[in-house]
Design a protein around this motif. Structure first.
Motif, mmCIF file in Angstrom:
data_model
loop_
_atom_site.group_PDB
_atom_site.id
_atom_site.type_symbol
_atom_site.label_atom_id
_atom_site.label_comp_id
_atom_site.label_asym_id
_atom_site.label_seq_id
_atom_site.Cartn_x
_atom_site.Cartn_y
_atom_site.Cartn_z
ATOM 1 N N PHE A 251 7.208 -52.836 -28.548
ATOM 2 C CA PHE A 251 6.068 -52.445 -29.371
ATOM 3 C C PHE A 251 4.780 -52.573 -28.551
ATOM 4 O O PHE A 251 3.847 -51.804 -28.712
ATOM 5 C CB PHE A 251 5.982 -53.331 -30.613
ATOM 6 C CG PHE A 251 4.682 -53.190 -31.354
ATOM 7 C CD1 PHE A 251 4.421 -52.054 -32.110
ATOM 8 C CD2 PHE A 251 3.712 -54.176 -31.282
ATOM 9 C CE1 PHE A 251 3.211 -51.908 -32.774
ATOM 10 C CE2 PHE A 251 2.503 -54.037 -31.945
ATOM 11 C CZ PHE A 251 2.253 -52.906 -32.696
ATOM 12 N N VAL B 203 0.270 -50.220 -26.708
ATOM 13 C CA VAL B 203 0.959 -50.482 -27.957
ATOM 14 C C VAL B 203 1.567 -49.184 -28.477
ATOM 15 O O VAL B 203 0.928 -48.134 -28.452
ATOM 16 C CB VAL B 203 0.026 -51.137 -29.001
ATOM 17 C CG1 VAL B 203 -1.089 -50.212 -29.433
ATOM 18 C CG2 VAL B 203 0.799 -51.630 -30.191
ATOM 19 N N SER B 204 2.826 -49.263 -28.891
ATOM 20 C CA SER B 204 3.542 -48.102 -29.401
ATOM 21 C C SER B 204 3.135 -47.828 -30.844
ATOM 22 O O SER B 204 3.360 -48.655 -31.728
ATOM 23 C CB SER B 204 5.049 -48.354 -29.325
ATOM 24 O OG SER B 204 5.757 -47.257 -29.860
ATOM 25 N N GLN B 205 2.501 -46.699 -31.047
ATOM 26 C CA GLN B 205 2.104 -46.241 -32.384
ATOM 27 C C GLN B 205 2.504 -44.774 -32.490
ATOM 28 O O GLN B 205 1.756 -43.891 -32.074
ATOM 29 C CB GLN B 205 0.587 -46.381 -32.588
ATOM 30 C CG GLN B 205 0.090 -47.786 -32.654
ATOM 31 C CD GLN B 205 0.440 -48.443 -33.977
ATOM 32 O OE1 GLN B 205 0.664 -47.799 -34.983
ATOM 33 N NE2 GLN B 205 0.505 -49.760 -33.962
#
Length: 119
Positions: A39, A53-55
């Motif tokens: 994440f 950050v993985s969004q």
């Protein structure tokens, strides 16, 4: 003591991490969670840390409002690597009156990066 860490939201963490690793020799120093798809990753670029950050729902059509400025040894030599790593060069480098050579590029998500070199 106050510490500021820029954190970049991205729909494709692996692609962006590969770009920063290739272009700036960024080394992963933190990862959450430790197992499974990450994440968050913390990357060291020289003596600075940048977070990714993985969004998945990050809207890449919205213009970025933060500029990352990265001091490099040779701006001109790095420009071909920007394209090869999936980024985009916005124009030729320029020598500034304050003693820096500067080029503006985008990372694969369109985030603006100021490449600077002391001349």
């Amino acid at each position: 003591m106050t510490t500021v860490q820029p954190v970049i939201s991205t729909p494709d963490l692996g692609r962006l991490q590969a770009f920063y690793a290739r272009l700036f020799n960024a080394v992963q120093v933190r990862r959450f969670p430790a197992d499974g798809p990450p994440f968050f990753v913390g990357l060291m670029l020289g003596d600075s840390e940048v977070g990714l950050v993985s969004q998945p729902d990050t809207d890449l059509s919205t213009p970025p409002r933060i500029l990352l400025s990265v001091d490099v040894e040779d701006v001109d030599a790095l420009l071909d690597e920007v394209v090869a790593a999936g980024g985009r060069v916005l124009g030729p480098p320029n020598d500034m009156p304050w003693g820096q050579r500067v080029a503006h590029v985008h990372d694969p998500d369109g985030n603006l990066i100021n490449l600077t070199q002391v001349i």
